[in-house]
Motif scaffolding. Structure first.
Motif, mmCIF file in Angstrom:
data_model
loop_
_atom_site.group_PDB
_atom_site.id
_atom_site.type_symbol
_atom_site.label_atom_id
_atom_site.label_comp_id
_atom_site.label_asym_id
_atom_site.label_seq_id
_atom_site.Cartn_x
_atom_site.Cartn_y
_atom_site.Cartn_z
ATOM 1 N N ALA A 126 100.125 93.889 -60.412
ATOM 2 C CA ALA A 126 98.758 94.500 -61.145
ATOM 3 C C ALA A 126 98.269 95.859 -60.593
ATOM 4 N N SER A 127 98.703 96.174 -59.380
ATOM 5 C CA SER A 127 98.400 97.614 -58.820
ATOM 6 C C SER A 127 99.313 98.474 -59.507
ATOM 7 N N GLY A 128 100.507 98.386 -59.882
ATOM 8 C CA GLY A 128 101.465 99.161 -60.653
ATOM 9 C C GLY A 128 101.099 99.165 -62.159
ATOM 10 N N GLY A 129 100.217 98.254 -62.536
ATOM 11 C CA GLY A 129 99.925 98.440 -63.972
ATOM 12 C C GLY A 129 100.907 97.654 -64.807
ATOM 13 N N ILE A 130 101.742 96.686 -64.174
ATOM 14 C CA ILE A 130 102.818 96.153 -65.071
ATOM 15 C C ILE A 130 102.296 94.585 -65.418
ATOM 16 N N ALA A 131 101.144 94.158 -64.616
ATOM 17 C CA ALA A 131 100.465 92.682 -65.022
ATOM 18 C C ALA A 131 99.102 92.913 -64.976
ATOM 19 N N HIS A 132 98.383 92.328 -65.908
ATOM 20 C CA HIS A 132 97.016 92.212 -66.015
ATOM 21 C C HIS A 132 96.611 90.833 -65.288
ATOM 22 N N GLU A 133 95.501 90.978 -64.774
ATOM 23 C CA GLU A 133 94.759 89.692 -64.075
ATOM 24 C C GLU A 133 93.858 89.235 -65.213
ATOM 25 N N LEU A 134 93.919 88.112 -65.468
ATOM 26 C CA LEU A 134 92.905 87.386 -66.591
ATOM 27 C C LEU A 134 91.827 86.526 -65.722
ATOM 28 N N HIS A 135 90.724 86.409 -65.992
ATOM 29 C CA HIS A 135 89.953 85.651 -65.372
ATOM 30 C C HIS A 135 89.118 85.013 -66.526
ATOM 31 N N PRO B 211 91.435 79.522 -62.327
ATOM 32 C CA PRO B 211 92.291 80.418 -61.338
ATOM 33 C C PRO B 211 92.672 81.630 -62.103
ATOM 34 N N THR B 212 92.888 82.528 -61.417
ATOM 35 C CA THR B 212 93.406 84.010 -62.117
ATOM 36 C C THR B 212 94.986 83.731 -62.742
ATOM 37 N N ARG B 213 94.940 84.168 -64.028
ATOM 38 C CA ARG B 213 96.324 83.816 -64.736
ATOM 39 C C ARG B 213 96.596 85.525 -64.893
ATOM 40 N N PHE B 214 97.996 85.520 -65.138
ATOM 41 C CA PHE B 214 98.573 86.956 -65.352
ATOM 42 C C PHE B 214 99.366 87.201 -66.646
ATOM 43 N N GLU B 215 99.281 88.305 -67.081
ATOM 44 C CA GLU B 215 100.057 88.537 -68.360
ATOM 45 C C GLU B 215 100.752 89.935 -68.199
ATOM 46 N N LEU B 216 101.933 90.322 -68.856
ATOM 47 C CA LEU B 216 102.533 91.436 -69.167
ATOM 48 C C LEU B 216 101.414 92.586 -69.534
ATOM 49 N N ALA B 217 101.438 93.861 -68.699
ATOM 50 C CA ALA B 217 100.425 94.646 -69.146
ATOM 51 C C ALA B 217 100.348 95.233 -70.757
ATOM 52 N N HIS C 186 71.452 81.746 -68.244
ATOM 53 C CA HIS C 186 72.910 82.122 -68.587
ATOM 54 C C HIS C 186 73.682 82.544 -67.197
ATOM 55 N N GLU C 187 74.620 81.981 -67.010
ATOM 56 C CA GLU C 187 75.658 82.425 -65.839
ATOM 57 C C GLU C 187 76.447 83.632 -66.214
ATOM 58 N N LEU C 188 76.437 84.597 -65.722
ATOM 59 C CA LEU C 188 77.303 85.921 -66.069
ATOM 60 C C LEU C 188 78.420 86.082 -64.777
ATOM 61 N N HIS C 189 79.639 86.200 -65.316
ATOM 62 C CA HIS C 189 80.532 86.299 -64.060
ATOM 63 C C HIS C 189 81.213 87.834 -64.584
ATOM 64 N N PHE C 190 80.739 88.787 -63.917
ATOM 65 C CA PHE C 190 81.257 90.149 -64.011
ATOM 66 C C PHE C 190 82.430 90.497 -63.009
ATOM 67 N N GLY C 191 83.491 90.860 -63.706
ATOM 68 C CA GLY C 191 84.641 90.973 -62.412
ATOM 69 C C GLY C 191 84.815 89.805 -61.803
ATOM 70 N N SER D 175 78.586 102.828 -55.419
ATOM 71 C CA SER D 175 78.251 101.442 -55.040
ATOM 72 C C SER D 175 79.210 100.311 -55.555
ATOM 73 N N SER D 176 80.121 101.054 -56.359
ATOM 74 C CA SER D 176 80.842 100.163 -57.256
ATOM 75 C C SER D 176 81.032 98.542 -56.730
ATOM 76 N N THR D 177 80.075 97.710 -57.068
ATOM 77 C CA THR D 177 80.553 96.553 -56.787
ATOM 78 C C THR D 177 81.152 95.767 -58.256
ATOM 79 N N HIS D 178 81.295 96.671 -59.196
ATOM 80 C CA HIS D 178 81.485 95.982 -60.358
ATOM 81 C C HIS D 178 82.749 96.569 -61.111
ATOM 82 N N THR D 179 83.773 95.886 -60.570
ATOM 83 C CA THR D 179 85.088 96.046 -61.284
ATOM 84 C C THR D 179 85.446 95.113 -62.386
ATOM 85 N N LYS D 180 86.037 95.396 -63.288
ATOM 86 C CA LYS D 180 86.522 94.338 -64.278
ATOM 87 C C LYS D 180 87.557 93.186 -63.504
ATOM 88 N N ASN D 181 88.154 93.305 -62.461
ATOM 89 C CA ASN D 181 89.034 92.274 -62.145
ATOM 90 C C ASN D 181 88.696 91.931 -60.555
#
Lengths: 175, 175
Positions: free
Chosen positions: A89-98, A103-109, B95-100, B169-175
DNA sequence: ATCGCTGCAAATGGTTTGCATTATG
DNA sequence: CATAATGCAAACCATTTGCAGCGAT
């Protein structure tokens, strides 16, 4: 390990247009140069997890990746799968899906063709869709609010018409 | 309690059109009939949490709700806030919101006017937007894939142009 | 021979829950 | 007074991390 139902549906192409597959070769190359540049080592465990990730279906969870990896080498640990996927994920090869609360799922970037997801709340099927017009409207909205878009997430939850969608293994709720 | 920074930005209306506020009176009424129909009791703690939720800004976390509620009555517990908000969600009032990866945030349901969110990854500002055309395209996509839309989630992550957005104060990232 | 990686187990953080007690309808 | 709600602490679950030993470069 926290194995649950692990029923991960691998369906595709109910009828509509499908999103083109990611360019695995390019991603492999990008991964190699990323690892080289960062001084990251290529260990047996990493190669295994990476191969599983590249060559099995998309949207796998850590549990699923681990299970498949262990079928090849049972000495691999949870932590290593986590760490390896985090590296991808850090290398931009995978995306984390929530999706929802799962649980987190992964897909190719696959960056050059952004897609979003349709998730069936009944059987857990996950499909990908591309809709340039939505992306277009989205950036229009963003600029209206003085936002510079960095990323976005667009998930459509619903019920799929797949005849096999009778199991109610509903792992995928929106919240 | 797990108090962190609790900086929750309460900004609004940078320039663009704003989404109209939810009908609190109607929601209050719906809540009452929901509680009546379910035999749920109106306790002091519940009334307090509900009032805080209805009368303070949107997108608050459990921590924030608890903190505000405690300013009025310090005998209120974490579990009660959780349970109360869960009740509101079950009743369709919240509504429950789950940001990142952040904690769950809550907003008034406001069903007759669906909106989605723009989240600043730098300062954590959250804004709402409505875009009927996106909803329209969305259902078109869904039907193309044989999906019956039940719900959706559309979040745009980016950087806002607010002059105060300098704090990181970046508490909000996508993942 | 470095220094990154692994496995393990313990820690974390948000959320949920069992249970004895309290209080509402 | 039956039964729902509260507070507390413990349990959960996904994820992260410290550390001693291992192994890639």
């Amino acid at each position: 390990m926290n194995s649950k139902k692990t029923t991960a549906s691998g369906k595709k192409g109910v009828s509509g247009a499908s999103v083109k597959p990611p360019d695995r070769e390019r991603l492999r190359r990008e991964l190699k140069s990323y690892m080289d540049s960062q001084g990251l080592r290529s260990t047996g465990q990493r190669r295994l997890v990476i191969d599983v990730f590249f060559d099995t279906r998309e949207h796998l969870t850590i549990d699923e990746l681990l299970e498949i990896a262990r079928a090849h080498d049972d000495r691999i640990s949870y932590a290593t799968v986590y760490r390896t996927m985090k590296m991808l994920a850090s290398g931009g090869i995978a995306h984390e899906l929530h999706f929802g609360d799962g649980p987190t799922r992964f897909e190719l970037a696959d960056d050059d063709a952004h897609h979003d997801h349709l998730i069936c709340t009944e059987c857990g099927a996950i499909m990908e869709f591309e809709e340039p017009l939505i992306e277009e409207l989205q950036s229009r909205v963003a600029s209206k609010y003085g936002f510079e878009v960095v990323d976005h997430k667009h998930e459509i939850y619903g019920k799929c018409l797949d005849p096999a969608c009778k199991r109610r293994s509903s792992t995928h709720t929106k919240n």
